[in-house]
Design a protein around this motif. Sequence first.
Motif, PDB file in Angstrom:
ATOM      1  N   PHE A   1       3.800 -21.279  -5.392  1.00 19.52           N
ATOM      2  CA  PHE A   1       4.768 -20.193  -5.207  1.00 19.52           C
ATOM      3  C   PHE A   1       6.165 -20.757  -4.948  1.00 19.52           C
ATOM      4  O   PHE A   1       6.323 -21.725  -4.208  1.00 19.52           O
ATOM      5  CB  PHE A   1       4.343 -19.316  -4.018  1.00 19.52           C
ATOM      6  CG  PHE A   1       5.313 -18.198  -3.744  1.00 19.52           C
ATOM      7  CD1 PHE A   1       5.181 -16.981  -4.391  1.00 19.52           C
ATOM      8  CD2 PHE A   1       6.377 -18.382  -2.877  1.00 19.52           C
ATOM      9  CE1 PHE A   1       6.090 -15.970  -4.160  1.00 19.52           C
ATOM     10  CE2 PHE A   1       7.290 -17.367  -2.635  1.00 19.52           C
ATOM     11  CZ  PHE A   1       7.144 -16.163  -3.284  1.00 19.52           C
TER      12      PHE A   1
ATOM     13  N   THR B   1       7.270 -16.063  -8.427  1.00 24.07           N
ATOM     14  CA  THR B   1       7.402 -15.128  -7.305  1.00 24.07           C
ATOM     15  C   THR B   1       6.239 -14.140  -7.373  1.00 24.07           C
ATOM     16  O   THR B   1       5.409 -14.220  -8.280  1.00 24.07           O
ATOM     17  CB  THR B   1       8.707 -14.315  -7.395  1.00 24.07           C
ATOM     18  OG1 THR B   1       8.672 -13.517  -8.584  1.00 24.07           O
ATOM     19  CG2 THR B   1       9.931 -15.218  -7.425  1.00 24.07           C
ATOM     20  N   MET B   2       6.213 -13.206  -6.439  1.00 23.31           N
ATOM     21  CA  MET B   2       5.277 -12.105  -6.612  1.00 23.31           C
ATOM     22  C   MET B   2       5.830 -11.187  -7.689  1.00 23.31           C
ATOM     23  O   MET B   2       7.009 -11.213  -7.998  1.00 23.31           O
ATOM     24  CB  MET B   2       5.050 -11.359  -5.302  1.00 23.31           C
ATOM     25  CG  MET B   2       3.995 -12.045  -4.457  1.00 23.31           C
ATOM     26  SD  MET B   2       3.549 -11.117  -2.994  1.00 23.31           S
ATOM     27  CE  MET B   2       2.884  -9.614  -3.692  1.00 23.31           C
TER      28      MET B   2
ATOM     29  N   PRO C   1       6.887  -7.602  -9.389  1.00 24.96           N
ATOM     30  CA  PRO C   1       7.357  -6.300  -8.891  1.00 24.96           C
ATOM     31  C   PRO C   1       6.564  -5.111  -9.439  1.00 24.96           C
ATOM     32  O   PRO C   1       6.831  -3.968  -9.052  1.00 24.96           O
ATOM     33  CB  PRO C   1       8.810  -6.251  -9.374  1.00 24.96           C
ATOM     34  CG  PRO C   1       8.841  -7.126 -10.591  1.00 24.96           C
ATOM     35  CD  PRO C   1       7.809  -8.200 -10.369  1.00 24.96           C
TER      36      PRO C   1
ATOM     37  N   THR D   1       8.600 -16.527   4.427  1.00 26.53           N
ATOM     38  CA  THR D   1       8.855 -16.664   2.985  1.00 26.53           C
ATOM     39  C   THR D   1       9.081 -15.293   2.372  1.00 26.53           C
ATOM     40  O   THR D   1       8.296 -14.378   2.589  1.00 26.53           O
ATOM     41  CB  THR D   1       7.657 -17.344   2.285  1.00 26.53           C
ATOM     42  OG1 THR D   1       7.416 -18.610   2.897  1.00 26.53           O
ATOM     43  CG2 THR D   1       7.934 -17.557   0.804  1.00 26.53           C
ATOM     44  N   ASN D   2      10.163 -15.172   1.634  1.00 24.97           N
ATOM     45  CA  ASN D   2      10.440 -13.966   0.860  1.00 24.97           C
ATOM     46  C   ASN D   2       9.581 -14.017  -0.401  1.00 24.97           C
ATOM     47  O   ASN D   2       9.774 -14.881  -1.251  1.00 24.97           O
ATOM     48  CB  ASN D   2      11.940 -13.930   0.511  1.00 24.97           C
ATOM     49  CG  ASN D   2      12.326 -12.710  -0.311  1.00 24.97           C
ATOM     50  OD1 ASN D   2      11.487 -12.045  -0.906  1.00 24.97           O
ATOM     51  ND2 ASN D   2      13.627 -12.426  -0.346  1.00 24.97           N
ATOM     52  N   LEU D   3       8.630 -13.109  -0.521  1.00 27.45           N
ATOM     53  CA  LEU D   3       7.691 -13.152  -1.652  1.00 27.45           C
ATOM     54  C   LEU D   3       8.193 -12.396  -2.873  1.00 27.45           C
ATOM     55  O   LEU D   3       7.583 -12.470  -3.928  1.00 27.45           O
ATOM     56  CB  LEU D   3       6.340 -12.556  -1.231  1.00 27.45           C
ATOM     57  CG  LEU D   3       5.568 -13.257  -0.109  1.00 27.45           C
ATOM     58  CD1 LEU D   3       4.284 -12.478   0.197  1.00 27.45           C
ATOM     59  CD2 LEU D   3       5.227 -14.682  -0.485  1.00 27.45           C
ATOM     60  N   THR D   4       9.281 -11.653  -2.732  1.00 25.67           N
ATOM     61  CA  THR D   4       9.678 -10.750  -3.815  1.00 25.67           C
ATOM     62  C   THR D   4      10.363 -11.479  -4.965  1.00 25.67           C
ATOM     63  O   THR D   4      10.791 -12.626  -4.838  1.00 25.67           O
ATOM     64  CB  THR D   4      10.669  -9.678  -3.314  1.00 25.67           C
ATOM     65  OG1 THR D   4      11.917 -10.307  -3.020  1.00 25.67           O
ATOM     66  CG2 THR D   4      10.154  -8.959  -2.085  1.00 25.67           C
ATOM     67  N   LYS D   5      10.482 -10.759  -6.069  1.00 20.68           N
ATOM     68  CA  LYS D   5      11.146 -11.314  -7.245  1.00 20.68           C
ATOM     69  C   LYS D   5      12.637 -11.011  -7.241  1.00 20.68           C
ATOM     70  O   LYS D   5      13.425 -11.814  -7.741  1.00 20.68           O
ATOM     71  CB  LYS D   5      10.510 -10.721  -8.508  1.00 20.68           C
ATOM     72  CG  LYS D   5      11.076 -11.279  -9.804  1.00 20.68           C
ATOM     73  CD  LYS D   5      10.279 -10.781 -10.978  1.00 20.68           C
ATOM     74  CE  LYS D   5      10.878 -11.304 -12.270  1.00 20.68           C
ATOM     75  NZ  LYS D   5      10.829 -12.776 -12.336  1.00 20.68           N
TER      76      LYS D   5
ATOM     77  N   PRO E   1      15.077 -14.391  -2.905  1.00 19.05           N
ATOM     78  CA  PRO E   1      13.706 -14.296  -3.416  1.00 19.05           C
ATOM     79  C   PRO E   1      13.046 -15.674  -3.504  1.00 19.05           C
ATOM     80  O   PRO E   1      13.670 -16.636  -3.951  1.00 19.05           O
ATOM     81  CB  PRO E   1      13.899 -13.700  -4.813  1.00 19.05           C
ATOM     82  CG  PRO E   1      15.161 -12.908  -4.712  1.00 19.05           C
ATOM     83  CD  PRO E   1      16.035 -13.667  -3.754  1.00 19.05           C
ATOM     84  N   ALA E   2      11.814 -15.762  -3.037  1.00 13.82           N
ATOM     85  CA  ALA E   2      10.978 -16.972  -3.057  1.00 13.82           C
ATOM     86  C   ALA E   2      11.436 -18.052  -2.072  1.00 13.82           C
ATOM     87  O   ALA E   2      10.800 -19.090  -1.970  1.00 13.82           O
ATOM     88  CB  ALA E   2      10.866 -17.570  -4.455  1.00 13.82           C
TER      89      ALA E   2
ATOM     90  N   TRP F   1       9.310  -3.684  -6.068  1.00 14.83           N
ATOM     91  CA  TRP F   1       8.461  -4.692  -5.438  1.00 14.83           C
ATOM     92  C   TRP F   1       7.099  -4.081  -5.179  1.00 14.83           C
ATOM     93  O   TRP F   1       6.918  -2.860  -5.220  1.00 14.83           O
ATOM     94  CB  TRP F   1       9.064  -5.171  -4.106  1.00 14.83           C
ATOM     95  CG  TRP F   1       9.088  -4.104  -3.054  1.00 14.83           C
ATOM     96  CD1 TRP F   1       8.048  -3.745  -2.222  1.00 14.83           C
ATOM     97  CD2 TRP F   1      10.166  -3.208  -2.743  1.00 14.83           C
ATOM     98  NE1 TRP F   1       8.433  -2.694  -1.425  1.00 14.83           N
ATOM     99  CE2 TRP F   1       9.711  -2.346  -1.711  1.00 14.83           C
ATOM    100  CE3 TRP F   1      11.468  -3.068  -3.227  1.00 14.83           C
ATOM    101  CZ2 TRP F   1      10.521  -1.351  -1.164  1.00 14.83           C
ATOM    102  CZ3 TRP F   1      12.265  -2.075  -2.678  1.00 14.83           C
ATOM    103  CH2 TRP F   1      11.800  -1.231  -1.658  1.00 14.83           C
ATOM    104  N   LEU F   2       6.145  -4.933  -4.938  1.00 11.35           N
ATOM    105  CA  LEU F   2       4.833  -4.519  -4.461  1.00 11.35           C
ATOM    106  C   LEU F   2       4.594  -5.237  -3.136  1.00 11.35           C
ATOM    107  O   LEU F   2       5.047  -6.366  -2.952  1.00 11.35           O
ATOM    108  CB  LEU F   2       3.736  -4.915  -5.469  1.00 11.35           C
ATOM    109  CG  LEU F   2       3.802  -4.247  -6.849  1.00 11.35           C
ATOM    110  CD1 LEU F   2       2.718  -4.822  -7.766  1.00 11.35           C
ATOM    111  CD2 LEU F   2       3.648  -2.743  -6.742  1.00 11.35           C
TER     112      LEU F   2
ATOM    113  N   PRO G   1       2.429  -7.409  -0.431  1.00 11.96           N
ATOM    114  CA  PRO G   1       3.359  -7.711   0.658  1.00 11.96           C
ATOM    115  C   PRO G   1       4.682  -8.276   0.139  1.00 11.96           C
ATOM    116  O   PRO G   1       4.703  -8.871  -0.930  1.00 11.96           O
ATOM    117  CB  PRO G   1       2.601  -8.766   1.471  1.00 11.96           C
ATOM    118  CG  PRO G   1       1.729  -9.455   0.471  1.00 11.96           C
ATOM    119  CD  PRO G   1       1.360  -8.414  -0.541  1.00 11.96           C
TER     120      PRO G   1
END
Lengths: 244, 233
Positions: A79, A208-209, A211, B29-33, B96-97, B221-222, B224
């Motif tokens: 990640f 990243t995660m 969206p 940690t920021n997991l979002t895009k 992000p990330a 975003w989703l 978590p």
Amino acid sequence: MSSANNLKKSLLVLALATTLAACSDNDNDPVVEEPVVVEPIVVEPVINEFTITFSNLTAGQPLSPLSVIAFEDEAPWTFGTTASVGLEMLAESGANEEYLSYESALATVSAEGGIGPGETTTVIISVEDQETLNLSFAAMLGNTNDTFTGLSLVDVSSLEVGDSLMSTTVAYDAGTEANTETAETVPGPAASGEGFNEIRDDTADIITMHPGIVSNQDGLSTSALGVEHKFDNPVSKIVITRTQ
Amino acid sequence: MKASTLTIAILLAAASQSTVAAELDLKVTNLTKGIHFTPLLITAHNNEDTLFEVATEASTALQTMAEGGNIEELVAQATAAGSDMAANPAEGLLAPAASTTATLSTTDGNEYLSLTAMMLPTNDGFVGLNSWKIPTEAGTYTINLNAYDAGTEQNNELVVEGSGAPGTPGIPAAPGGDAGTGGTGILSGDTNTNIHIHPGSLGDDDLEAGNSDLSNTVHRWLNPVAQLTVTVK
């Protein structure tokens, strides 16, 4: 090279050959004509076998064949870092040949085929016993641009035979392709567009995660995807059981 | 006079005796895009002085953080409550990330962790942790954090300069530089004025018009949206 040096080198090689006994195949060494062959003590490697079940929890996303990689130190994807070309190919097209050729792998295996929503597949990986043994998992969500799910690193070093680990997984964005959702760029059955393309045109070239899917029913008029292709986390369930 | 001097002496003695309950290493940690976090605030507190409580009305301090990213009031509140805190460990935005780390020594009685940071671009969305019990056993613990809606502002999804002040509608900034203009504003029927799980941003596919100034392929975003790793030493 002088003959004295040659002799010295040969003597050294001979000495090494005698000391180590098992090292008898110095075929480029003219001095050792009749190597003493000592049967090496054969230590049967202890094989760890893991049986993995992989369930697709999404509403309408086919998952590409699950890739499993056993490794010691460095995970095949992490990640927040830039995806390898192997992961890019997996996440954009579902093809995992390049991904599974990961150079730090101790063993790799691919599930026989992809799985549809609600389905479960089983895959077995065998690897020699290691002090540190990790497994990594990855599979593409087919009706997307570059979405994959999996687990970067699961430490199975201390897993005893019969023990299991369970984890659900979230959707990641490989960061290698913009999420346009167009028919030209989504390779899954919803669109049958292009798979891998080496151009990296996402907002940031990092994992990243994800969206989520917007779809043409929720404001993205150029999307080839419908509401049935939306997903939320978790998207899959992985159970790892040590079976040997 | 004599008695009050004695009282102060006792209080001082008690204060100096307050022992360190736990040494914590924290990593967020920021997991979002496509979402930035404004300055983070992480507090260790007693069982009452949390930074926020779900399904209750946001305090003015929380509203100020959630609508504009300003944590000064929350810090003042936490200081008054005797909480231990790590304020703004990333020294600004957390992209992000990206990850940031902090250490936190907790005092006796501060057995719970809470965390807040505004999510940009949103109207009043924030990433939160509400009263997580700090384990007494040494080890590393991973917590997934969700996105909350402070319930203090309609999510009109319009980027408006200066809208970070509490009560001024709009999104104060889009740090990724990828938001649009000219939106007419989302008319949301969200009437929940208590702190709740954020329903997510809508966005649209027209950066110069449409309802929203947000992009629907970038700013959603989703859960978590963040991961907190706590190492209890």
